[in-house]
Scaffold this motif. Structure first.
Motif, PDB file in Angstrom:
ATOM      1  N   LEU A 153       0.762  -1.257   0.048  1.00  0.00           N
ATOM      2  CA  LEU A 153      -0.106   0.075   0.042  1.00  0.00           C
ATOM      3  C   LEU A 153       0.842   1.164   0.023  1.00  0.00           C
ATOM      4  N   GLN A 186       1.477   4.220  -3.044  1.00  0.00           N
ATOM      5  CA  GLN A 186       1.345   5.500  -2.985  1.00  0.00           C
ATOM      6  C   GLN A 186       2.407   6.324  -3.435  1.00  0.00           C
ATOM      7  N   GLY A 190       2.241   4.893  -7.962  1.00  0.00           N
ATOM      8  CA  GLY A 190       1.255   4.767  -8.500  1.00  0.00           C
ATOM      9  C   GLY A 190       0.844   5.545  -9.712  1.00  0.00           C
ATOM     10  N   HIS A 199      -2.315   5.938 -11.776  1.00  0.00           N
ATOM     11  CA  HIS A 199      -3.441   5.441 -11.377  1.00  0.00           C
ATOM     12  C   HIS A 199      -4.011   5.609 -10.075  1.00  0.00           C
ATOM     13  N   ARG A 200      -5.278   5.300  -9.834  1.00  0.00           N
ATOM     14  CA  ARG A 200      -6.039   5.653  -8.757  1.00  0.00           C
ATOM     15  C   ARG A 200      -6.473   4.456  -7.938  1.00  0.00           C
ATOM     16  N   PHE A 201      -6.382   4.592  -6.857  1.00  0.00           N
ATOM     17  CA  PHE A 201      -6.748   3.216  -5.659  1.00  0.00           C
ATOM     18  C   PHE A 201      -7.770   3.512  -4.741  1.00  0.00           C
ATOM     19  N   VAL A 202      -8.441   2.347  -4.487  1.00  0.00           N
ATOM     20  CA  VAL A 202      -9.376   2.232  -3.397  1.00  0.00           C
ATOM     21  C   VAL A 202      -9.109   1.153  -2.503  1.00  0.00           C
ATOM     22  N   ALA A 203      -8.594   1.139  -1.158  1.00  0.00           N
ATOM     23  CA  ALA A 203      -8.120  -0.011  -0.587  1.00  0.00           C
ATOM     24  C   ALA A 203      -9.370  -0.504   0.586  1.00  0.00           C
ATOM     25  N   ASN A 205      -5.841   7.950   6.822  1.00  0.00           N
ATOM     26  CA  ASN A 205      -6.180   8.158   5.397  1.00  0.00           C
ATOM     27  C   ASN A 205      -5.000   9.239   4.900  1.00  0.00           C
ATOM     28  N   ASP A 216      -4.033   9.930  -1.836  1.00  0.00           N
ATOM     29  CA  ASP A 216      -5.292   9.968  -2.668  1.00  0.00           C
ATOM     30  C   ASP A 216      -5.966   8.549  -2.463  1.00  0.00           C
ATOM     31  N   ILE A 217      -5.580   7.769  -1.412  1.00  0.00           N
ATOM     32  CA  ILE A 217      -5.949   6.345  -1.332  1.00  0.00           C
ATOM     33  C   ILE A 217      -7.229   6.309  -0.398  1.00  0.00           C
ATOM     34  N   LEU A 238      -9.663   4.641   2.297  1.00  0.00           N
ATOM     35  CA  LEU A 238      -9.309   3.463   2.898  1.00  0.00           C
ATOM     36  C   LEU A 238     -10.874   2.816   3.653  1.00  0.00           C
TER      37      LEU A 238
END
Length: 364
Positions: free
Chosen positions: A23, A27, A30, A33-37, A47, A50-51, A53
């Motif tokens: 993770l 960060q 990345g 790319h965009r992420f959601v975890a 938090n 830009d991820i 959580l």
């Protein structure tokens, strides 16, 4: 690309280090790319970046809800375009391109190779995980594992094409590893075993190993990262052989405590017969601690010529190999330096690991 990161079940000491490491690496590297975890609620993470959580509770019911309802909805609604799961089993009939990382060694080994020490309850749980993996498997585009041994075994057991299984090792980052301790004999020598109380770790061999060492005039303490209640068979056997006082039960240890434990040990003992990676092997290499391991393919993949090996079920052979290290300072120093050299050639950062996963995701 919006990538969903399913890290929701990584609560163990080793697995949480992997999840948090990846993770943090994503960060940093990345890019576009965009992420959601989805992460365990036990992780002490704020938090950041830009991820977003999503914190998840433990347990089978919570796993089902997180994966089959919450993450599935995010995929179906377009909030997640690709999914990277580190949870061995994930969404059944996943609606988006999916990469699944396998850490559970019981998924790669046939039941005939499962340790006889597995309890009925443990075997039933592993059987259920295998059944869920079978349901997950058809819609997984790529699988990732941490060793060539796991790749070969997973491919053979589940008839998965070899090119669909990609080896991505874990980073082993240890503070202080840049200046490892070469001389491991302390004022009170000891050997250590760093492992969970899972049946494949073969704790039942330890009393006989210490008994054999004692009979040979080498009475040495064994410090292990479990509690007596975790290993009742060990306690019973150690009492019978008169060596229980030689065991020091530490329970779960923090990363700092684990590093200290390994750094000052005369040797590490690793009798495990199933591993997907084996973080303690690499921690020992990094810290210059000689290792005596069960002679298994995954152990040789990790340790190479830096390790000493014994037949997996032979307490006598383990005692003999430990005796070599206990008796000879020069042998300890030789294996210590060989381990440090091997670690230097193999080590990766979490940023490098994250880049490897992004390269896989870019192939979807």
């Amino acid at each position: 690309m919006i990538i969903g990161l399913n890290l929701s079940t990584l609560r163990g000491h080793g697995s949480s280090r992997i999840g948090q490491g990846v993770l943090k690496g994503l960060q940093h590297v990345g890019g576009h790319h965009r992420f959601v975890a989805w992460i365990p609620e036990s992780w002490r993470l704020e938090n950041s970046g830009d991820i977003p959580l999503h914190r998840c509770k433990g347990g089978i019911a919570a796993k089902f809800y997180t994966e089959q309802i919450h993450i599935r909805h995010a995929c179906q609604s377009g909030n997640v375009k690709h999914l990277l799961s580190f949870t061995d089993t994930s969404i059944v009939a996943c609606p988006v391109p999916h990469v699944l990382m396998i850490q559970n060694s019981f998924l790669a080994y046939p039941t005939s190779e499962w340790p006889t020490q597995c309890t009925f309850q443990f075997r039933a749980r592993m059987t259920a995980i295998n059944a869920l993996f079978a349901l997950t498997k058809p819609t997984v585009k790529f699988f990732s594992v941490q060793t060539e041994s796991m790749k070969e075994r997973l491919s053979k057991k589940w008839r998965i094409q070899s090119d669909k299984i990609i080896v991505v090792p874990s980073a082993v980052v240890i503070n202080g590893a840049q200046d490892p301790i070469i001389e491991h004999r302390t004022t009170k020598p000891y050997i250590c075993v760093v492992a969970t109380p899972s049946p494949q770790k073969q704790y039942h061999l330890l009393p006989s190993i210490l008994h054999d060492l004692k009979r040979g005039g080498r009475e040495i303490e064994c410090r292990i990262t479990v509690l007596p209640s975790d290993v009742p068979e060990l306690v019973q056997q150690a009492q019978h052989l008169g060596v229980l006082r030689l065991f020091k039960f530490l329970g779960n240890t923090t990363t700092t405590e684990t590093v200290d434990l390994i750094s000052h040990a005369t040797a590490m003992l690793m009798p495990s017969v199933l591993e997907s990676f084996g973080l303690p092997y690499y921690e020992a290499l990094a810290l210059g601690c000689p290792v005596v391991a069960a002679d298994r393919d995954f152990a040789r993949e990790a340790l190479g010529g830096a390790g000493l090996y014994a037949s997996a079920g032979s307490s006598a052979e383990f005692a003999i190999q430990l005796s070599i290290l206990i008796d000879s300072e020069s042998t300890r120093a030789s294996h210590s330096q060989a381990g440090i050299t091997r670690y230097g050639a193999m080590k990766l950062t979490w940023n490098e690991i994250a880049l490897k996963y992004l390269q896989i995701m870019d192939r979807l």
